[in-house]
Design a protein around this motif. Structure first.
Motif, short mmCIF file in Angstrom:
data_model
loop_
_atom_site.label_atom_id
_atom_site.label_comp_id
_atom_site.label_asym_id
_atom_site.label_seq_id
_atom_site.Cartn_x
_atom_site.Cartn_y
_atom_site.Cartn_z
N LEU A 1 0.82 -1.21 0.00
CA LEU A 1 0.00 0.00 0.00
C LEU A 1 0.86 1.27 0.00
O LEU A 1 0.45 2.30 -0.52
CB LEU A 1 -0.94 0.00 1.20
CG LEU A 1 -2.06 -1.04 1.16
CD1 LEU A 1 -2.80 -1.05 2.49
CD2 LEU A 1 -3.01 -0.77 0.02
N GLY A 2 2.05 1.20 0.60
CA GLY A 2 2.94 2.35 0.62
C GLY A 2 3.38 2.74 -0.78
O GLY A 2 3.43 3.92 -1.13
N ASN A 3 3.70 1.74 -1.60
CA ASN A 3 4.08 2.01 -3.00
C ASN A 3 2.90 2.61 -3.76
O ASN A 3 3.07 3.56 -4.52
CB ASN A 3 4.55 0.72 -3.69
CG ASN A 3 5.85 0.21 -3.10
OD1 ASN A 3 6.64 0.98 -2.55
ND2 ASN A 3 6.06 -1.10 -3.19
N ARG A 4 1.71 2.06 -3.53
CA ARG A 4 0.52 2.59 -4.19
C ARG A 4 0.23 4.01 -3.72
O ARG A 4 -0.09 4.90 -4.51
CB ARG A 4 -0.68 1.69 -3.92
CG ARG A 4 -1.96 2.18 -4.58
CD ARG A 4 -3.16 1.31 -4.21
NE ARG A 4 -4.38 1.88 -4.68
CZ ARG A 4 -5.08 2.83 -4.06
NH1 ARG A 4 -4.67 3.31 -2.92
NH2 ARG A 4 -6.20 3.31 -4.57
N ALA A 5 0.37 4.25 -2.41
CA ALA A 5 0.10 5.57 -1.85
C ALA A 5 1.06 6.61 -2.41
O ALA A 5 0.66 7.74 -2.71
CB ALA A 5 0.18 5.53 -0.32
N ALA A 6 2.33 6.23 -2.58
CA ALA A 6 3.31 7.17 -3.14
C ALA A 6 2.92 7.57 -4.56
O ALA A 6 3.00 8.76 -4.92
CB ALA A 6 4.70 6.55 -3.12
N SER A 7 2.47 6.61 -5.36
CA SER A 7 2.07 6.95 -6.73
C SER A 7 0.78 7.76 -6.75
O SER A 7 0.61 8.66 -7.57
CB SER A 7 1.93 5.69 -7.58
OG SER A 7 0.88 4.87 -7.10
N VAL A 8 -0.14 7.48 -5.82
CA VAL A 8 -1.39 8.24 -5.74
C VAL A 8 -1.10 9.68 -5.33
O VAL A 8 -1.68 10.62 -5.88
CB VAL A 8 -2.37 7.58 -4.74
CG1 VAL A 8 -3.49 8.52 -4.35
CG2 VAL A 8 -2.93 6.31 -5.35
N VAL A 9 -0.21 9.88 -4.36
CA VAL A 9 0.15 11.24 -3.93
C VAL A 9 0.75 12.01 -5.08
O VAL A 9 0.40 13.17 -5.32
CB VAL A 9 1.12 11.18 -2.72
CG1 VAL A 9 1.73 12.54 -2.46
CG2 VAL A 9 0.40 10.67 -1.48
N GLN A 10 1.62 11.35 -5.83
CA GLN A 10 2.24 12.01 -6.98
C GLN A 10 1.17 12.37 -8.03
O GLN A 10 1.17 13.47 -8.58
CB GLN A 10 3.29 11.07 -7.59
CG GLN A 10 4.19 11.72 -8.60
CD GLN A 10 5.30 10.78 -9.04
OE1 GLN A 10 5.21 9.57 -8.87
NE2 GLN A 10 6.33 11.35 -9.62
N ALA A 11 0.22 11.47 -8.27
CA ALA A 11 -0.85 11.73 -9.24
C ALA A 11 -1.76 12.85 -8.76
O ALA A 11 -2.18 13.71 -9.56
CB ALA A 11 -1.65 10.46 -9.49
#
Length: 139
Positions: free
Chosen positions: A119-129
């Motif tokens: 989820l941390g990897n997904r959250a990092a990409s979501v924050v960037q998006a």
């Protein structure tokens, strides 16, 4: 306040909070809630392992001596406010220790850590998006 109106206030509070913030903050908050939940649970399990026990809470109803307002008649027959001692119930929250199974807690920690990594990897990409979709002015 009645129980129903208190419940309605509790249910609507997250909706009001969700309406606050910039579009970027709302986007990040809405899309990283599962990651924050898993991280909080992981911290709780790690704390349990470090202490050797878990904390639980329960609601306890107790009596408290307080001042109650009553109405009495004075010598001219007028209603006058008077205060007298009375007992009132109040709800208190108690924390108490609960024994844990260290092996089960370690398995729980390992599963939560693996889930938090994904989820941390997904959250990092979501924050960037979200930052790209809703840029904020630097001021």
């Amino acid at each position: 306040m009645s129980r129903n109106s208190a419940l309605a206030a509790i249910v609507t509070l997250p909706l009001l909070v969700a309406a606050c913030g910039t579009p970027q903050e709302r986007c990040i908050s809405q899309n990283t809630s599962e990651y924050r939940t898993v991280s909080r649970l992981l911290a709780e399990v790690e704390g349990n392992l470090a202490r050797g026990y878990a904390w639980e809470e329960r609601q306890v109803v107790r009596d408290r001596l307080t001042q109650c307002r009553t109405y009495v008649r004075d010598d001219k027959g007028r209603a006058v406010v008077a205060y007298e001692p009375c007992w009132r119930d109040y709800v208190d929250t108690e924390r108490y220790r609960v024994p844990i199974d260290p092996a089960a807690e370690q398995r729980k920690r390992d599963n939560l850590a693996a889930r938090a990594a994904v989820l941390g990897n997904r959250a990092a990409s979501v924050v960037q998006a979200c930052r790209a979709a809703f840029p904020e002015e630097q001021g």
